[in-house]
Design a protein around this motif. Structure first.
Motif, PDB file in Angstrom:
ATOM      1  N   LYS A  44       0.842  -1.185   0.000  1.00 24.10           N
ATOM      2  CA  LYS A  44       0.000   0.000   0.000  1.00 24.10           C
ATOM      3  C   LYS A  44       0.879   1.238   0.000  1.00 24.10           C
ATOM      4  O   LYS A  44       2.099   1.160   0.254  1.00 24.10           O
ATOM      5  CB  LYS A  44      -0.921   0.009   1.218  1.00 24.10           C
ATOM      6  CG  LYS A  44      -0.183   0.011   2.556  1.00 24.10           C
ATOM      7  CD  LYS A  44      -1.147  -0.073   3.723  1.00 24.10           C
ATOM      8  CE  LYS A  44      -0.389  -0.104   5.061  1.00 24.10           C
ATOM      9  NZ  LYS A  44      -1.321  -0.193   6.207  1.00 24.10           N
ATOM     10  N   VAL A  45       0.295   2.375  -0.258  1.00 22.90           N
ATOM     11  CA  VAL A  45       1.031   3.631  -0.215  1.00 22.90           C
ATOM     12  C   VAL A  45       0.937   4.189   1.194  1.00 22.90           C
ATOM     13  O   VAL A  45      -0.158   4.510   1.666  1.00 22.90           O
ATOM     14  CB  VAL A  45       0.476   4.645  -1.228  1.00 22.90           C
ATOM     15  CG1 VAL A  45       1.231   5.966  -1.117  1.00 22.90           C
ATOM     16  CG2 VAL A  45       0.581   4.095  -2.640  1.00 22.90           C
ATOM     17  N   ALA A  67       8.212  13.876   1.819  1.00 17.13           N
ATOM     18  CA  ALA A  67       9.052  14.320   2.935  1.00 17.13           C
ATOM     19  C   ALA A  67       9.896  13.178   3.490  1.00 17.13           C
ATOM     20  O   ALA A  67      11.069  13.373   3.846  1.00 17.13           O
ATOM     21  CB  ALA A  67       8.179  14.933   4.034  1.00 17.13           C
ATOM     22  N   GLU A  68       9.329  11.985   3.568  1.00 22.02           N
ATOM     23  CA  GLU A  68      10.078  10.842   4.075  1.00 22.02           C
ATOM     24  C   GLU A  68      11.203  10.458   3.125  1.00 22.02           C
ATOM     25  O   GLU A  68      12.312  10.100   3.561  1.00 22.02           O
ATOM     26  CB  GLU A  68       9.143   9.659   4.296  1.00 22.02           C
ATOM     27  CG  GLU A  68       9.817   8.388   4.787  1.00 22.02           C
ATOM     28  CD  GLU A  68      10.493   8.529   6.137  1.00 22.02           C
ATOM     29  OE1 GLU A  68      11.450   7.770   6.403  1.00 22.02           O
ATOM     30  OE2 GLU A  68      10.077   9.400   6.935  1.00 22.02           O
ATOM     31  N   LEU A  69      10.963  10.526   1.827  1.00 25.92           N
ATOM     32  CA  LEU A  69      12.017  10.220   0.858  1.00 25.92           C
ATOM     33  C   LEU A  69      13.150  11.240   0.970  1.00 25.92           C
ATOM     34  O   LEU A  69      14.341  10.873   0.933  1.00 25.92           O
ATOM     35  CB  LEU A  69      11.457  10.228  -0.565  1.00 25.92           C
ATOM     36  CG  LEU A  69      10.286   9.285  -0.866  1.00 25.92           C
ATOM     37  CD1 LEU A  69      10.004   9.288  -2.360  1.00 25.92           C
ATOM     38  CD2 LEU A  69      10.557   7.873  -0.365  1.00 25.92           C
ATOM     39  N   GLN A  70      12.803  12.518   1.096  1.00 24.95           N
ATOM     40  CA  GLN A  70      13.828  13.554   1.262  1.00 24.95           C
ATOM     41  C   GLN A  70      14.670  13.289   2.506  1.00 24.95           C
ATOM     42  O   GLN A  70      15.905  13.389   2.472  1.00 24.95           O
ATOM     43  CB  GLN A  70      13.173  14.925   1.362  1.00 24.95           C
ATOM     44  CG  GLN A  70      12.532  15.412   0.063  1.00 24.95           C
ATOM     45  CD  GLN A  70      11.790  16.711   0.275  1.00 24.95           C
ATOM     46  OE1 GLN A  70      10.794  16.752   1.002  1.00 24.95           O
ATOM     47  NE2 GLN A  70      12.269  17.770  -0.331  1.00 24.95           N
ATOM     48  N   GLU A 102       5.372   1.834   0.432  1.00 23.24           N
ATOM     49  CA  GLU A 102       4.920   1.559   1.790  1.00 23.24           C
ATOM     50  C   GLU A 102       6.031   1.788   2.813  1.00 23.24           C
ATOM     51  O   GLU A 102       5.801   2.417   3.856  1.00 23.24           O
ATOM     52  CB  GLU A 102       4.420   0.122   1.903  1.00 23.24           C
ATOM     53  CG  GLU A 102       3.876  -0.230   3.287  1.00 23.24           C
ATOM     54  CD  GLU A 102       3.195  -1.584   3.333  1.00 23.24           C
ATOM     55  OE1 GLU A 102       2.719  -1.957   4.418  1.00 23.24           O
ATOM     56  OE2 GLU A 102       3.121  -2.266   2.288  1.00 23.24           O
ATOM     57  N   THR A 103       7.240   1.341   2.518  1.00 16.41           N
ATOM     58  CA  THR A 103       8.328   1.401   3.494  1.00 16.41           C
ATOM     59  C   THR A 103       9.325   2.526   3.238  1.00 16.41           C
ATOM     60  O   THR A 103      10.157   2.805   4.110  1.00 16.41           O
ATOM     61  CB  THR A 103       9.105   0.078   3.490  1.00 16.41           C
ATOM     62  OG1 THR A 103       9.779  -0.068   2.217  1.00 16.41           O
ATOM     63  CG2 THR A 103       8.172  -1.112   3.716  1.00 16.41           C
ATOM     64  N   ALA A 104       9.281   3.154   2.062  1.00 16.96           N
ATOM     65  CA  ALA A 104      10.221   4.199   1.637  1.00 16.96           C
ATOM     66  C   ALA A 104      11.620   3.650   1.370  1.00 16.96           C
ATOM     67  O   ALA A 104      12.569   4.414   1.174  1.00 16.96           O
ATOM     68  CB  ALA A 104      10.287   5.346   2.647  1.00 16.96           C
TER      69      ALA A 104
END
Length: 259
Positions: free
Chosen positions: A150-151, A156-159, A242-244
């Motif tokens: 799932k998404v 922001a988390e990726l950054q 889901e987990t980045a």
């Protein structure tokens, strides 16, 4: 010998197409469970009388063909989830169509926004001769797929994750100041991530596709050389939505990306 990973209905459709056309040739993709390519003198006659650059005769002819044979090239009713990307007429009067396959909203779980999501790399192409007849179809679509995550992450988390790996890299402070000056608010990402359905390790997942900077150790030029020191690199990125977790990084240029 029958192709591998073909259903009984696909086998029947393939036999019908072979018997109804002349000089029919094809290639079967046993991983996707579809035809990757087929060609004949005439797969389908033009659906309208007029041909030319400013009409949709090619789209109509291809759609009519796919009403019968769609399951040879993707899931049932694949055209309902396909979007025309490009239509081109060449200098000898042939028309070339390219479509992108999307996941339909009704195929998504309750946790997903009800919108079409691109199935990464899943495309259809149709080629019509100067008489308007369909003569070739290509597909990289999958016969079936089920998304298994799932998404649950965001930009922001990726950054945050990328900055953690870049913080101590040589030249990063100078690069960061330059990006602030240029008002690159997504940095170290350089493109707003988009959600895609991505084939990964034998399954399908939601992934976030984007471009940006990360720490990357380029492979040695010679197998006997020692691994190279990680440096700042720019490239295409795919993250588990889901987990980045970063699934894949494909550098587009070698070397440090300092301004």
């Amino acid at each position: 010998m029958d192709p591998k990973n073909i259903t009984s209905h696909q086998k029947e459709l393939l036999g019908r197409l072979q018997s109804n056309t002349e000089n029919f040739i094809y290639e079967w993709d046993e991983v996707r469970g579809t035809l990757s390519f087929c060609r004949a003198d005439k797969l389908r006659s033009t659906s309208v009388g007029a041909t030319g650059e400013n009409n949709n005769h090619g789209e109509q002819t291809f759609a009519a063909f796919m009403e019968t044979y769609d399951q040879l090239f993707g899931p049932e009713k694949v055209m309902r989830a396909a979007r025309l990307l490009n239509k081109k007429n060449d200098n000898i009067g042939w028309q070339h169509l390219q479509y992108q396959h999307y996941q339909n909203p009704q195929e998504q779980g309750n946790g997903r926004a009800r919108q079409q999501v691109e199935i990464y790399g899943a495309k259809l192409a149709a080629h019509l001769n100067n008489a308007g007849d369909l003569v070739e179809v290509q597909s990289s679509c999958f016969r079936e797929f089920k998304v298994e995550n799932k998404v649950a992450t965001d930009t922001a988390e990726l950054q945050k994750r990328l900055l953690t790996g870049l913080g101590d890299m040589e030249g990063f402070s100078k690069m960061r100041e330059e990006m602030k000056r240029r008002k690159e608010g997504l940095f170290p990402l350089m493109q707003e991530p988009r959600t895609v359905v991505y084939p990964w390790n034998g399954k399908f997942i939601y992934a976030l596709a984007t471009y940006g900077f990360t720490s990357y150790a380029f492979p040695p030029d010679d197998i006997e050389e020692q691994p190279k020191k990680p440096r700042i690199a720019f490239g295409q990125m795919f993250f588990d939505a889901e987990t980045a977790e970063m699934l894949l990084f494909a550098p587009t240029r070698k070397g440090i990306e300092n301004p």
